[in-house]
Design an enzyme around this catalytic site. Structure first.
Site, PDB file in Angstrom:
ATOM      1  N   LYS A 163      -4.504   9.108 -17.197  1.00  0.00           N
ATOM      2  CA  LYS A 163      -5.155   9.336 -15.897  1.00  0.00           C
ATOM      3  C   LYS A 163      -5.308  10.830 -15.656  1.00  0.00           C
ATOM      4  CE  LYS A 163      -2.365   6.830 -13.017  1.00  0.00           C
ATOM      5  NZ  LYS A 163      -1.908   6.070 -11.837  1.00  0.00           N
ATOM      6  N   GLU A 173       1.188  10.816   4.925  1.00  0.00           N
ATOM      7  CA  GLU A 173       0.408   9.597   4.714  1.00  0.00           C
ATOM      8  C   GLU A 173       0.308   8.859   6.044  1.00  0.00           C
ATOM      9  OE1 GLU A 173       0.763   6.573   1.275  1.00  0.00           O
ATOM     10  OE2 GLU A 173       1.550   5.496   3.015  1.00  0.00           O
ATOM     11  N   GLN A 186       5.182   7.978  -5.890  1.00  0.00           N
ATOM     12  CA  GLN A 186       5.804   6.953  -5.061  1.00  0.00           C
ATOM     13  C   GLN A 186       7.099   7.554  -4.499  1.00  0.00           C
ATOM     14  OE1 GLN A 186       5.658   4.634  -3.032  1.00  0.00           O
ATOM     15  NE2 GLN A 186       4.669   3.167  -4.421  1.00  0.00           N
ATOM     16  N   ASP A 189      -2.619  -3.379  -5.235  1.00  0.00           N
ATOM     17  CA  ASP A 189      -1.753  -4.508  -5.589  1.00  0.00           C
ATOM     18  C   ASP A 189      -2.281  -5.795  -4.973  1.00  0.00           C
ATOM     19  OD1 ASP A 189       0.211  -3.293  -7.128  1.00  0.00           O
ATOM     20  OD2 ASP A 189       1.198  -2.500  -5.346  1.00  0.00           O
ATOM     21  N   THR A 244      -4.362   5.448   3.980  1.00  0.00           N
ATOM     22  CA  THR A 244      -4.235   4.316   3.061  1.00  0.00           C
ATOM     23  C   THR A 244      -5.433   3.363   3.156  1.00  0.00           C
ATOM     24  OG1 THR A 244      -2.995   2.985   4.640  1.00  0.00           O
ATOM     25  CG2 THR A 244      -1.708   4.361   3.143  1.00  0.00           C
ATOM     26  N   TYR A 245      -5.557   2.537   2.097  1.00  0.00           N
ATOM     27  CA  TYR A 245      -6.673   1.595   1.971  1.00  0.00           C
ATOM     28  C   TYR A 245      -6.097   0.241   1.580  1.00  0.00           C
ATOM     29  CZ  TYR A 245     -11.280  -0.082   0.401  1.00  0.00           C
ATOM     30  OH  TYR A 245     -12.457  -0.771   0.247  1.00  0.00           O
ATOM     31  N   ALA A 299      -6.620   2.370 -12.380  1.00  0.00           N
ATOM     32  CA  ALA A 299      -6.926   3.547 -11.554  1.00  0.00           C
ATOM     33  C   ALA A 299      -7.731   4.590 -12.334  1.00  0.00           C
ATOM     34  CB  ALA A 299      -5.616   4.145 -11.038  1.00  0.00           C
TER      35      ALA A 299
HETATM   36  C1  LIG Z   1       0.960   7.829  -3.451  1.00  0.00           C
HETATM   37  C2  LIG Z   1       0.628   6.366  -3.458  1.00  0.00           C
HETATM   38  C3  LIG Z   1      -0.306   5.873  -2.542  1.00  0.00           C
HETATM   39  C4  LIG Z   1      -0.650   4.513  -2.563  1.00  0.00           C
HETATM   40  N1  LIG Z   1      -1.580   4.057  -1.668  1.00  0.00           N
HETATM   41  C5  LIG Z   1      -1.991   2.764  -1.715  1.00  0.00           C
HETATM   42  C6  LIG Z   1      -3.022   2.280  -0.848  1.00  0.00           C
HETATM   43  O1  LIG Z   1      -3.554   3.014  -0.019  1.00  0.00           O
HETATM   44  N2  LIG Z   1      -3.392   0.985  -0.981  1.00  0.00           N
HETATM   45  C7  LIG Z   1      -2.824   0.143  -1.896  1.00  0.00           C
HETATM   46  O2  LIG Z   1      -3.223  -1.024  -1.973  1.00  0.00           O
HETATM   47  N3  LIG Z   1      -1.852   0.568  -2.741  1.00  0.00           N
HETATM   48  C8  LIG Z   1      -1.424   1.856  -2.670  1.00  0.00           C
HETATM   49  N4  LIG Z   1      -0.446   2.308  -3.530  1.00  0.00           N
HETATM   50  C9  LIG Z   1       0.200   1.347  -4.453  1.00  0.00           C
HETATM   51  C10 LIG Z   1      -0.532   1.246  -5.799  1.00  0.00           C
HETATM   52  O3  LIG Z   1      -1.794   0.654  -5.624  1.00  0.00           O
HETATM   53  C11 LIG Z   1       0.347   0.375  -6.689  1.00  0.00           C
HETATM   54  O4  LIG Z   1       1.531   1.077  -7.000  1.00  0.00           O
HETATM   55  C12 LIG Z   1      -0.280  -0.184  -7.941  1.00  0.00           C
HETATM   56  O5  LIG Z   1       0.583  -1.185  -8.477  1.00  0.00           O
HETATM   57  C13 LIG Z   1      -0.472   0.811  -9.053  1.00  0.00           C
HETATM   58  O6  LIG Z   1      -1.418   1.667  -8.748  1.00  0.00           O
HETATM   59  P1  LIG Z   1      -1.820   2.844  -9.775  1.00  0.00           P
HETATM   60  O7  LIG Z   1      -2.929   3.534  -9.092  1.00  0.00           O
HETATM   61  O8  LIG Z   1      -0.645   3.616 -10.207  1.00  0.00           O
HETATM   62  O9  LIG Z   1      -2.398   1.933 -10.985  1.00  0.00           O
HETATM   63  P2  LIG Z   1      -2.676   2.168 -12.520  1.00  0.00           P
HETATM   64  O10 LIG Z   1      -2.557   3.582 -12.908  1.00  0.00           O
HETATM   65  O11 LIG Z   1      -3.948   1.475 -12.808  1.00  0.00           O
HETATM   66  O12 LIG Z   1      -1.459   1.369 -13.185  1.00  0.00           O
HETATM   67  C14 LIG Z   1      -1.192   0.019 -12.818  1.00  0.00           C
HETATM   68  C15 LIG Z   1      -0.390  -0.657 -13.929  1.00  0.00           C
HETATM   69  O13 LIG Z   1      -1.228  -0.820 -15.058  1.00  0.00           O
HETATM   70  C16 LIG Z   1      -0.693  -0.168 -16.206  1.00  0.00           C
HETATM   71  N5  LIG Z   1      -1.831   0.426 -16.910  1.00  0.00           N
HETATM   72  C17 LIG Z   1      -2.535   1.541 -16.583  1.00  0.00           C
HETATM   73  N6  LIG Z   1      -3.544   1.746 -17.455  1.00  0.00           N
HETATM   74  C18 LIG Z   1      -3.500   0.729 -18.342  1.00  0.00           C
HETATM   75  C19 LIG Z   1      -4.279   0.369 -19.488  1.00  0.00           C
HETATM   76  N7  LIG Z   1      -5.316   1.116 -19.886  1.00  0.00           N
HETATM   77  N8  LIG Z   1      -3.941  -0.763 -20.165  1.00  0.00           N
HETATM   78  C20 LIG Z   1      -2.894  -1.542 -19.776  1.00  0.00           C
HETATM   79  N9  LIG Z   1      -2.107  -1.240 -18.707  1.00  0.00           N
HETATM   80  C21 LIG Z   1      -2.403  -0.121 -17.992  1.00  0.00           C
HETATM   81  C22 LIG Z   1       0.300   0.863 -15.658  1.00  0.00           C
HETATM   82  O14 LIG Z   1       1.336   1.082 -16.598  1.00  0.00           O
HETATM   83  C23 LIG Z   1       0.803   0.170 -14.406  1.00  0.00           C
HETATM   84  O15 LIG Z   1       1.842  -0.747 -14.754  1.00  0.00           O
HETATM   85  C24 LIG Z   1      -0.048   3.648  -3.505  1.00  0.00           C
HETATM   86  C25 LIG Z   1       0.921   4.145  -4.409  1.00  0.00           C
HETATM   87  C26 LIG Z   1       1.256   5.495  -4.380  1.00  0.00           C
HETATM   88  C27 LIG Z   1       2.270   6.017  -5.347  1.00  0.00           C
END
Ligand SMILES: Cc1cc2nc3c(=O)[nH]c(=O)nc-3n(C[C@H](O)[C@H](O)[C@H](O)COP(=O)(O)OP(=O)(O)OC[C@H]3O[C@@H](n4cnc5c(N)ncnc54)[C@H](O)[C@@H]3O)c2cc1C
Length: 291
Positions: free
Chosen positions: A166, A17, A176, A109, A48-49, A126
């Site tokens: 997803k 990364e 993570q 976030d 990253t973004y 996501a």
């Molecule tokens: C490999 C990796 C790379 C990352 N890169 C970046 C980056 O480049 N930029 C950045 O800003 N952040 C990044 N992150 C952090 C990430 O954006 C955060 O961890 C964020 O809080 C969750 O992202 P997610 O894509 O898992 O979200 P989601 O899958 O959308 O989940 C977010 C939260 O919502 C809940 N949820 C999901 N679907 C629903 C639904 N239908 N109804 C209600 N609740 C729901 C989940 O349980 C979770 O608590 C990265 C994380 C990882 C693991």
């Protein structure tokens, strides 16, 4: 071969990364890191973004620059939080037109301290971004997973249900960072019981200092295991010894992960690739550089 799902099907992958640099100094540091990486056969780099588009152009430019260098396949991170559907569609179309095939679809976030005010974008989760990416182009789409739990979701089963949702539409997972191979294995078992057959790439962050460890633990909502914490505390201000402990610890973790047949290793480098190179050399992993 440039689709990451195809790469992983072919062999155990190595990926890193990287962050888009925000200054000339940071750019120089990244260039040095990339130049050193030539010692390894790295399959792909994920870029990253900044949620809300804070790094929109810088992420794009680094993704395209990695593609042009032809050493590694780029994977563009994209977050849906704070964006409109149109903005996201435009970003995805541009990548599609430029031949970028791999997207890591994330929610993103809120900035630190603004958690209470967080409201999602037009696409709240996501999974919605995965669907948009699949509609917009012929992308291989990865998603994030949180083996140690997600900070906003206290119920583990619910978190796994959302991840499985997803995975109905995504092609692979990147986790993570975590500190326990046992916990990663238990997480894989839970996904397998729900019928998951998509690859789950483990994320590894070599420990560099007490400060970076505490920051990452806070951001990823996990407690640093006591034996790691005590070990680093005992090393005091000896930064070289802490770094060396970090490399040894990550080497052991990576070795255990390879032993259980993970689809590849994904390193959180923070744009410093020396530790990743050392770990791979320790394991003789991806050290035969193809020309
Ligand atoms: C490999 C990796 C790379 C990352 N890169 C970046 C980056 O480049 N930029 C950045 O800003 N952040 C990044 N992150 C952090 C990430 O954006 C955060 O961890 C964020 O809080 C969750 O992202 P997610 O894509 O898992 O979200 P989601 O899958 O959308 O989940 C977010 C939260 O919502 C809940 N949820 C999901 N679907 C629903 C639904 N239908 N109804 C209600 N609740 C729901 C989940 O349980 C979770 O608590 C990265 C994380 C990882 C693991």
């Amino acid at each position: 071969m440039t689709r990451i799902d195809a790469i992983i099907k072919d062999h155990q992958s190595l990926s890193v990364e990287l962050w888009p640099p925000r200054s000339e100094e940071a750019l120089k540091k990244l260039e040095n890191s990339l130049s050193r990486l030539k010692e390894l056969d790295v399959d792909f780099a994920s870029i990253t973004y900044g949620a809300g588009g804070t790094t929109r152009d810088r992420t794009h430019d680094l993704v395209i620059s990695i593609k042009k260098q032809q050493k590694m396949t780029p994977m563009a991170h994209l977050t849906c939080a704070y964006h409109t559907k149109k903005e996201l569609t435009d970003i995805l179309r541009r990548y599609q037109d430029e031949g970028i095939e791999n997207i890591l679809a994330l929610r993103g976030d809120p900035p630190v301290g603004k958690e209470a005010d967080f409201v999602g974008g037009e696409l709240p989760y996501a999974k919605d971004l995965v669907l948009l990416a699949k509609e917009t182009g012929n992308f291989c789409v990865a998603v994030a997973a949180h083996p140690m739990g997600h900070p906003e979701q206290k119920d583990e089963d619910t978190e796994i249900n959302y991840l499985m949702d997803k995975l109905e539409v995504a092609d692979l997972v990147i986790t993570q960072l975590f500190f326990s191979v046992e916990k990663y294995k238990a997480f894989l078992d839970k996904l397998a019981k729900r019928g998951n057959d998509k690859p789950v790439l483990p994320g590894i962050m070599p420990i560099k200092s007490m400060r970076s460890l505490e920051t990452m633990a806070r951001l990823t909502n996990q407690e640093v295991p006591l034996q790691i914490y005590e070990k680093i505390l005992a090393l005091g201000d000896d930064q070289a010894a802490i770094r060396s402990f970090g490399v040894d610890f990550a080497t052991k973790m990576a070795s255990d992960l390879l032993d259980i047949g993970v689809p590849g290793l994904h390193f959180y480098t923070m744009n410093e690739t020396l530790a990743t190179i050392e770990i791979c050399k320790n394991l003789n992993y991806h050290t035969q550089v193809s020309s």
